[in-house]
Scaffold this motif. Structure first.
Motif, PDB file in Angstrom:
ATOM      1  N   ARG A  81       0.830  -1.209   0.000  1.00 38.19           N
ATOM      2  CA  ARG A  81       0.000   0.000   0.000  1.00 38.19           C
ATOM      3  C   ARG A  81       0.865   1.260   0.000  1.00 38.19           C
ATOM      4  NH1 ARG A  81      -4.638   0.224   4.297  1.00 38.19           N
ATOM      5  NH2 ARG A  81      -5.510   1.565   2.661  1.00 38.19           N
ATOM      6  N   PRO A  82       1.725   1.405  -0.996  1.00 37.07           N
ATOM      7  CA  PRO A  82       2.623   2.573  -0.990  1.00 37.07           C
ATOM      8  C   PRO A  82       1.892   3.899  -1.111  1.00 37.07           C
ATOM      9  CG  PRO A  82       2.742   1.423  -3.100  1.00 37.07           C
ATOM     10  CD  PRO A  82       1.949   0.546  -2.181  1.00 37.07           C
ATOM     11  N   LEU A  83       0.834   3.960  -1.928  1.00 33.11           N
ATOM     12  CA  LEU A  83       0.139   5.237  -2.113  1.00 33.11           C
ATOM     13  C   LEU A  83      -0.530   5.684  -0.823  1.00 33.11           C
ATOM     14  CD1 LEU A  83      -1.445   4.711  -5.650  1.00 33.11           C
ATOM     15  CD2 LEU A  83       0.750   5.752  -5.049  1.00 33.11           C
ATOM     16  N   HIS A  84      -1.132   4.749  -0.121  1.00 29.79           N
ATOM     17  CA  HIS A  84      -1.752   5.072   1.174  1.00 29.79           C
ATOM     18  C   HIS A  84      -0.692   5.533   2.172  1.00 29.79           C
ATOM     19  CE1 HIS A  84      -4.582   4.818   4.518  1.00 29.79           C
ATOM     20  NE2 HIS A  84      -3.657   4.177   5.197  1.00 29.79           N
ATOM     21  N   THR A  85       0.434   4.833   2.180  1.00 30.54           N
ATOM     22  CA  THR A  85       1.523   5.176   3.102  1.00 30.54           C
ATOM     23  C   THR A  85       2.039   6.579   2.840  1.00 30.54           C
ATOM     24  OG1 THR A  85       2.166   2.840   3.238  1.00 30.54           O
ATOM     25  CG2 THR A  85       3.799   4.471   3.939  1.00 30.54           C
ATOM     26  N   TYR A  86       2.248   6.915   1.561  1.00 29.98           N
ATOM     27  CA  TYR A  86       2.751   8.248   1.234  1.00 29.98           C
ATOM     28  C   TYR A  86       1.716   9.329   1.536  1.00 29.98           C
ATOM     29  CZ  TYR A  86       7.084   6.681  -0.938  1.00 29.98           C
ATOM     30  OH  TYR A  86       8.338   6.162  -1.152  1.00 29.98           O
ATOM     31  N   ALA A  87       0.452   9.018   1.300  1.00 29.80           N
ATOM     32  CA  ALA A  87      -0.588  10.001   1.594  1.00 29.80           C
ATOM     33  C   ALA A  87      -0.607  10.341   3.079  1.00 29.80           C
ATOM     34  CB  ALA A  87      -1.952   9.479   1.154  1.00 29.80           C
ATOM     35  N   GLN A  88      -0.573   9.322   3.923  1.00 34.13           N
ATOM     36  CA  GLN A  88      -0.648   9.537   5.365  1.00 34.13           C
ATOM     37  C   GLN A  88       0.626  10.174   5.919  1.00 34.13           C
ATOM     38  OE1 GLN A  88      -3.447   8.903   7.256  1.00 34.13           O
ATOM     39  NE2 GLN A  88      -4.389   8.501   5.277  1.00 34.13           N
ATOM     40  N   ASN A  89       1.780   9.674   5.486  1.00 35.77           N
ATOM     41  CA  ASN A  89       3.038  10.062   6.125  1.00 35.77           C
ATOM     42  C   ASN A  89       3.732  11.246   5.474  1.00 35.77           C
ATOM     43  OD1 ASN A  89       2.422   7.853   7.647  1.00 35.77           O
ATOM     44  ND2 ASN A  89       4.164   6.624   7.026  1.00 35.77           N
ATOM     45  N   VAL A  90       3.610  11.371   4.169  1.00 30.69           N
ATOM     46  CA  VAL A  90       4.260  12.492   3.482  1.00 30.69           C
ATOM     47  C   VAL A  90       3.304  13.673   3.365  1.00 30.69           C
ATOM     48  CG1 VAL A  90       5.384  13.264   1.365  1.00 30.69           C
ATOM     49  CG2 VAL A  90       5.849  10.973   2.250  1.00 30.69           C
TER      50      VAL A  90
ATOM     51  N   THR B  19       2.366  15.019   6.786  1.00 34.01           N
ATOM     52  CA  THR B  19       3.404  15.869   7.383  1.00 34.01           C
ATOM     53  C   THR B  19       3.455  17.224   6.700  1.00 34.01           C
ATOM     54  OG1 THR B  19       4.703  13.928   8.016  1.00 34.01           O
ATOM     55  CG2 THR B  19       5.876  16.033   7.884  1.00 34.01           C
ATOM     56  N   ARG B  20       3.300  17.238   5.379  1.00 35.95           N
ATOM     57  CA  ARG B  20       3.311  18.511   4.661  1.00 35.95           C
ATOM     58  C   ARG B  20       2.169  19.412   5.135  1.00 35.95           C
ATOM     59  NH1 ARG B  20       1.039  21.519   1.212  1.00 35.95           N
ATOM     60  NH2 ARG B  20      -0.718  20.092   0.921  1.00 35.95           N
ATOM     61  N   ILE B  21       0.998  18.829   5.324  1.00 38.18           N
ATOM     62  CA  ILE B  21      -0.154  19.630   5.757  1.00 38.18           C
ATOM     63  C   ILE B  21       0.053  20.144   7.181  1.00 38.18           C
ATOM     64  CG2 ILE B  21      -2.592  19.453   6.397  1.00 38.18           C
ATOM     65  CD1 ILE B  21      -2.958  17.719   3.879  1.00 38.18           C
ATOM     66  N   VAL B  22       0.592  19.325   8.065  1.00 38.33           N
ATOM     67  CA  VAL B  22       0.892  19.780   9.422  1.00 38.33           C
ATOM     68  C   VAL B  22       1.849  20.971   9.371  1.00 38.33           C
ATOM     69  CG1 VAL B  22       2.059  19.179  11.579  1.00 38.33           C
ATOM     70  CG2 VAL B  22       0.407  17.591  10.578  1.00 38.33           C
ATOM     71  N   LEU B  23       2.877  20.874   8.554  1.00 37.50           N
ATOM     72  CA  LEU B  23       3.836  21.972   8.421  1.00 37.50           C
ATOM     73  C   LEU B  23       3.173  23.224   7.850  1.00 37.50           C
ATOM     74  CD1 LEU B  23       6.906  20.002   7.044  1.00 37.50           C
ATOM     75  CD2 LEU B  23       6.829  21.231   9.212  1.00 37.50           C
ATOM     76  N   GLU B  24       2.303  23.048   6.865  1.00 43.04           N
ATOM     77  CA  GLU B  24       1.620  24.194   6.266  1.00 43.04           C
ATOM     78  C   GLU B  24       0.706  24.872   7.280  1.00 43.04           C
ATOM     79  OE1 GLU B  24      -1.039  25.330   2.294  1.00 43.04           O
ATOM     80  OE2 GLU B  24      -0.678  23.219   2.795  1.00 43.04           O
ATOM     81  N   ALA B  25      -0.020  24.072   8.061  1.00 44.54           N
ATOM     82  CA  ALA B  25      -0.897  24.642   9.079  1.00 44.54           C
ATOM     83  C   ALA B  25      -0.092  25.348  10.169  1.00 44.54           C
ATOM     84  CB  ALA B  25      -1.767  23.544   9.684  1.00 44.54           C
ATOM     85  N   MET B  26       1.051  24.788  10.529  1.00 46.73           N
ATOM     86  CA  MET B  26       1.911  25.444  11.503  1.00 46.73           C
ATOM     87  C   MET B  26       2.395  26.790  10.978  1.00 46.73           C
ATOM     88  SD  MET B  26       4.163  22.204  12.916  1.00 46.73           S
ATOM     89  CE  MET B  26       5.213  23.260  13.950  1.00 46.73           C
ATOM     90  N   ALA B  27       2.794  26.828   9.706  1.00 42.50           N
ATOM     91  CA  ALA B  27       3.261  28.083   9.121  1.00 42.50           C
ATOM     92  C   ALA B  27       2.146  29.125   9.100  1.00 42.50           C
ATOM     93  CB  ALA B  27       3.784  27.836   7.706  1.00 42.50           C
ATOM     94  N   ALA B  28       0.928  28.672   8.809  1.00 39.64           N
ATOM     95  CA  ALA B  28      -0.203  29.600   8.720  1.00 39.64           C
ATOM     96  C   ALA B  28      -0.588  30.180  10.071  1.00 39.64           C
ATOM     97  CB  ALA B  28      -1.404  28.881   8.096  1.00 39.64           C
ATOM     98  N   THR B  29      -0.267  29.471  11.139  1.00 38.86           N
ATOM     99  CA  THR B  29      -0.683  29.906  12.479  1.00 38.86           C
ATOM    100  C   THR B  29       0.488  30.368  13.345  1.00 38.86           C
ATOM    101  OG1 THR B  29      -0.576  27.597  13.210  1.00 38.86           O
ATOM    102  CG2 THR B  29      -2.727  28.426  12.493  1.00 38.86           C
ATOM    103  N   GLY B  30       1.690  30.356  12.794  1.00 39.58           N
ATOM    104  CA  GLY B  30       2.845  30.834  13.544  1.00 39.58           C
ATOM    105  C   GLY B  30       3.341  29.885  14.609  1.00 39.58           C
ATOM    106  N   VAL B  31       2.993  28.596  14.496  1.00 43.36           N
ATOM    107  CA  VAL B  31       3.510  27.595  15.432  1.00 43.36           C
ATOM    108  C   VAL B  31       4.873  27.131  14.931  1.00 43.36           C
ATOM    109  CG1 VAL B  31       3.111  25.354  16.510  1.00 43.36           C
ATOM    110  CG2 VAL B  31       1.176  26.874  16.022  1.00 43.36           C
ATOM    111  N   ALA B  32       5.905  27.252  15.778  1.00 41.35           N
ATOM    112  CA  ALA B  32       7.265  27.101  15.269  1.00 41.35           C
ATOM    113  C   ALA B  32       8.095  26.035  15.976  1.00 41.35           C
ATOM    114  CB  ALA B  32       7.998  28.441  15.358  1.00 41.35           C
ATOM    115  N   ASN B  33       7.448  25.135  16.718  1.00 45.21           N
ATOM    116  CA  ASN B  33       8.173  24.048  17.385  1.00 45.21           C
ATOM    117  C   ASN B  33       7.579  22.712  16.967  1.00 45.21           C
ATOM    118  OD1 ASN B  33       9.896  25.712  19.117  1.00 45.21           O
ATOM    119  ND2 ASN B  33       8.004  26.220  20.203  1.00 45.21           N
TER     120      ASN B  33
END
Length: 325
Positions: free
Chosen positions: A85-94, A97-111
């Motif tokens: 299930r590589p596509l599922h794995t990449y969707a969840q993990n890659v 993570t990208r979305i978490v980082l984007e949301a952090m950038a949008a809200t000024g969370v830096a840790n």
């Protein structure tokens, strides 16, 4: 100093949530419940049920709870299944993570503390795995964790000159076992401890996959680390990030010595009181003789140490599983 734990209703995430609370750091949980259990989240801890793939939800959660940092534990953690299930794995993990980082950038969370994996190393042919070893992941799961580390690194570089540069570290570890609480247990259908526990409960004979490896007793040697120690390291990393102190980009949470599968089986029989002789099954393709990591850097910076013996690892895991009914 509120911290968001993604995947906080899972086995490892729930231990991190409780360790934060016990150390005076208010936690917030987001979890899609694909492998988590609502009962693992303590009463009084804000619990957002949803996916980290939902940018709007992650961003809203960060804003509403005035989050200072994120411990990113959520992910698809089954290395063997990731091959199918590589596509599922990449969707969840890659993408997750990208979305978490984007949301952090949008809200000024830096840790950010990233729950990575020693799977980024693949099957290294060295006695001890150190952080600077070449990364050669052998599964889509390992690859997805390494890409997650790259995303985090690159966002750190991109924000270095901004008012709120991303401060981050990645924690790499192998086999997480045991339990710190009677009401939290490992329910994975793929991990060694729960597989053995289920076999014993059902009256089946546990299996050892191969006994002809180049190790003292012929069975694989791996790092097995107690989940409470893993959780404590995540909390220590969060504190270090929040304090502004220097921190490494990655830490191995390794045992330094490792345990063989046969030693685990011996401890299982000794602790549970169920006498059994493991069935020897054929080797599984790609299983190396030995993979053990050093934890020297984490010991220096995160108070990392092995606080539990093999018998204590088995006992705490067994008691939690039996308590679950």
């Amino acid at each position: 100093m509120t911290w968001l734990v993604t995947g906080g209703a899972g086995y490892i995430g729930a231990h991190v949530v409780r360790a934060l609370a016990e150390n005076g750091i208010p936690p917030v949980v987001i979890d899609d419940m694909s492998s988590g259990h609502a009962a693992f989240v303590p009463a009084g801890v804000p619990f957002v049920r949803g996916s980290i793939l939902d940018f709007a939800l992650v961003e809203q959660t960060l804003r509403e709870h005035a989050i200072e940092g994120v411990i990113h534990v959520a992910g698809y953690k089954y290395a063997g299944v990731s091959v199918r299930r590589p596509l599922h794995t990449y969707a969840q993990n890659v993408e997750g993570t990208r979305i978490v980082l984007e949301a952090m950038a949008a809200t000024g969370v830096a840790n950010l503390v990233f729950s990575s994996s020693a799977a980024v190393y693949g099957t290294p042919d060295v006695p001890l795995v150190t952080e600077d070893l070449p990364k050669r992941p052998a599964s889509p799961y390992g690859e997805s964790k390494l890409i997650g580390e790259w995303l985090i690194r690159d966002q750190g570089v991109a924000t270095a000159e901004s008012p709120q540069p991303l401060r981050h570290t990645s924690l790499r570890y192998f086999n997480v076992v045991g339990s710190g609480y009677l009401d939290v247990y490992d329910s994975s259908p793929h991990n060694l401890f729960p597989l053995v526990f289920e076999a014993l409960i059902e009256g089946r004979t546990p299996k050892i996959f191969g006994d002809d490896y180049d190790t003292p007793d012929g069975t694989n040697v791996r790092d097995y680390v107690h989940v409470a120690d893993i959780a404590a390291a995540h909390v220590a990393a969060a504190r270090l990030l929040a304090s502004g102190s220097p921190i490494e980009a990655a830490y191995n949470l390794g045992s330094q010595n490792g345990l063989s599968v046969r030693k685990i089986m011996d401890a299982m029989a000794r602790v549970t009181g169920i006498d059994f002789t493991p069935e020897i099954a054929p080797r599984r393709p790609g299983d190396p003789d030995r993979i053990v990591a050093t934890g020297d850097l984490a010991a220096r910076d995160l108070d990392w140490r092995m606080r539990y013996s093999v018998d204590e690892m088995v006992r705490t895991g067994w008691e939690a599983r039996r308590n679950a009914g």
